[in-house]
Design an enzyme around this catalytic site. Structure first.
Site, PDB file in Angstrom:
ATOM      1  N   GLY A 208      10.758  -7.699 -98.211  1.00  0.00           N
ATOM      2  CA  GLY A 208      10.945  -8.772 -99.175  1.00  0.00           C
ATOM      3  C   GLY A 208      11.829  -8.557-100.232  1.00  0.00           C
ATOM      4  O   GLY A 208      12.661  -7.862-100.163  1.00  0.00           O
ATOM      5  N   ASN A 209      11.563  -9.531-101.303  1.00  0.00           N
ATOM      6  CA  ASN A 209      12.354  -9.087-102.429  1.00  0.00           C
ATOM      7  C   ASN A 209      11.787  -9.577-103.679  1.00  0.00           C
ATOM      8  O   ASN A 209      10.435  -9.818-103.541  1.00  0.00           O
ATOM      9  CB  ASN A 209      13.660 -10.241-102.445  1.00  0.00           C
ATOM     10  CG  ASN A 209      13.604 -11.313-102.094  1.00  0.00           C
ATOM     11  OD1 ASN A 209      12.776 -12.121-103.050  1.00  0.00           O
ATOM     12  ND2 ASN A 209      13.678 -11.981-101.075  1.00  0.00           N
ATOM     13  N   PHE A 210      12.355  -9.585-104.995  1.00  0.00           N
ATOM     14  CA  PHE A 210      11.646  -9.850-106.205  1.00  0.00           C
ATOM     15  C   PHE A 210      11.442 -11.099-106.633  1.00  0.00           C
ATOM     16  O   PHE A 210      10.970 -11.360-107.732  1.00  0.00           O
ATOM     17  CB  PHE A 210      12.263  -8.915-107.243  1.00  0.00           C
ATOM     18  CG  PHE A 210      12.374  -7.317-106.880  1.00  0.00           C
ATOM     19  CD1 PHE A 210      11.368  -6.681-106.854  1.00  0.00           C
ATOM     20  CD2 PHE A 210      13.552  -6.691-106.557  1.00  0.00           C
ATOM     21  CE1 PHE A 210      11.195  -5.345-106.506  1.00  0.00           C
ATOM     22  CE2 PHE A 210      13.680  -5.243-106.275  1.00  0.00           C
ATOM     23  CZ  PHE A 210      12.501  -4.536-106.204  1.00  0.00           C
ATOM     24  N   ALA A 276      14.759 -17.105-102.366  1.00  0.00           N
ATOM     25  CA  ALA A 276      15.625 -15.955-101.853  1.00  0.00           C
ATOM     26  C   ALA A 276      15.157 -15.659-100.620  1.00  0.00           C
ATOM     27  O   ALA A 276      13.984 -14.838-100.477  1.00  0.00           O
ATOM     28  CB  ALA A 276      15.320 -14.860-103.135  1.00  0.00           C
TER      29      ALA A 276
END
Ligand code: PMT
Length: 402
Positions: A208-210, A276
């Site tokens: 995943g990402n932030f 994102a």
């Protein structure tokens, strides 16, 4: 905004029909003239006498009044109205409206109405989730009708989920916004992606990402409060959004986001790709938990995810506006220009992780907007809601004039 407006309120046969009494009262209080039309089943849930007393007009339900022979003209009513609201709208009436099944006064009036039509669905959660209901609502949207999304909560069945008719106060707010000329996004349809995507490695782990979703949700609220009908395709985030003009579609992976965006893009005026999206997913996703104790560390094989913004750019119709974001750590301008061209964007909002107060998680952002005609504007660091305002101001000033 509703003073002097002629409003048809169509009431159908669901338990939420009891809320129609408050809706009539609020509309009348706001200065509107209200003509109630009930389906035969609606009368099982609320007495016509209550509604005719509150609206000051006899309720219409049949094509003609049996004892006087008076004919109720759906055509005249359709022409009289400045707006028609169907609240509550049951799955059955939604299906009839979507398919032109004109077997009662409400649906015949709907088919004759020249005014904007607002539909506030109310039903049990499984009925609302059913693909047939979804398809019928999509059809109504594609005809230009405004769907006032139901809220989530406890339903008449005591199950918890989405399906409660929006509160009468909020329905009145939607109408008010529609008639408020100062709302510069009124009637516009905007699709926004927000948050991260998660790509599964095994049943307990993901890539995943932030992204928190804050920037995308700020855009959704800004557009909705300026009168737009927003479709918010949200990755896994912990944010809530309460606005009747926002239809939220929750997704987890890039593939799900891709499908949701393409399913909804056709009828949009604007698409803002703020999510994102994970660029890669795991090709060899496992259906059981990888055990640390067993064997060597596994090798993950990654494959590319679909580029959602590029896919939208490829099917963009004349008049549709496509806005992208670029999140960079270096060579910011070069990469942003490349993305602008490659994805067929009208403009791109560049934010860099080098800038303090910009990017993931924080409440602020610092952006530069680069347009396909070569214009560039640098903005100072500001609250994400104010960044959203700058983006929507530009959309209105330059891209959504007619
Ligand atoms: O959510 P927050 O915590 O508030 O943070 C906001 C943000 C930093 C996520 C946001 O401001 C932002 O920059 N979003 C885009 C992040 C990103 O993925 O940028 P990118 O440069 O990798 O992608 C370029 C564009 O293509 C973006 O519009 C992106 O949504 C889109 N894209 C990217 C990859 C992909 N597979 N499909 C896409 O549609």
């Amino acid at each position: 905004m509703l003073a002097g407006k002629n409003i048809i309120l169509g009431i159908t046969g669901g338990i939420a029909a009891y809320k129609a009494a408050s809706l009539v009262r609020l509309l009348v209080k706001a200065g509107a003239e209200v003509q109630v039309i009930m389906t035969p089943n609606a009368k099982e849930f609320i007495a016509p006498l209550t509604l005719s007393t509150l609206s000051g007009k006899p309720v219409i339900s049949e094509f003609f009044t049996a004892n006087t022979g008076q004919w109720n003209s759906h055509v005249d009513l359709g022409l009289w109205a400045d707006a028609m609201i169907v609240a509550p709208a049951t799955a059955s009436t939604i299906a009839k409206m979507a398919n032109g099944v004109a077997d009662n006064m409400l649906v015949t009036t709907y088919l004759s109405a020249k005014a904007p039509v607002f539909v506030a669905p109310a039903m049990d959660l499984d009925m609302f989730k059913h693909p047939t209901t979804k398809r019928n609502l999509d059809l109504l949207r594609s005809y230009g009708n405004h769907i006032i999304e139901p809220a989530a909560g406890e339903l008449a069945s005591h199950l918890i989920g989405k399906g409660r008719m929006e509160e009468p106060e909020n329905i009145v707010k939607v109408l008010d916004a529609y008639f408020d000329q100062s709302l510069d996004m009124k009637g516009r349809r905007v699709l926004i992606t927000a948050g991260p995507t998660y790509e599964k490695i095994d049943p307990v782990r993901f890539i995943g990402n932030f992204s928190s979703g804050k920037q995308g949700f700020a855009l959704a609220l800004e557009c909705a409060e300026r009168g737009a009908q927003v479709t918010l395709v949200a990755g896994p985030v912990s944010l809530a959004i309460e606005h009747p003009g926002v239809n939220r579609i929750d997704v987890t992976s890039a593939d799900e986001m891709h499908r949701a965006v393409l399913d909804n893009i056709e009828s949009q005026d604007v698409a803002i790709m703020c999510a994102a999206v994970a660029d890669y997913k795991v090709e060899n996703e496992l259906d059981h938990k990888i055990k640390r104790e067993k064997g060597d560390a596994p090798t993950l094989v990654l494959v590319k995810n679909p580029d959602i913004a590029k896919a939208v750019g490829a099917v963009k119709k004349p008049g549709q506006v496509l806005v992208g974001f670029a999140l960079e750590t270096d060579n910011e301008d070069v990469y942003a220009h490349e993305k602008l061209a490659k994805k067929n964007l009208d403009f791109i909002v560049l934010n860099s992780l080098k800038d303090k107060g910009a990017g993931f998680q924080v409440d602020t952002n610092k952006v530069k907007i680069i347009e396909s005609d070569g214009s560039e504007t640098i903005f100072p660091c500001k609250d994400k809601r104010m960044v959203a305002k700058d983006i929507v101001d530009l959309l209105n000033a330059k891209y959504l004039k007619s």
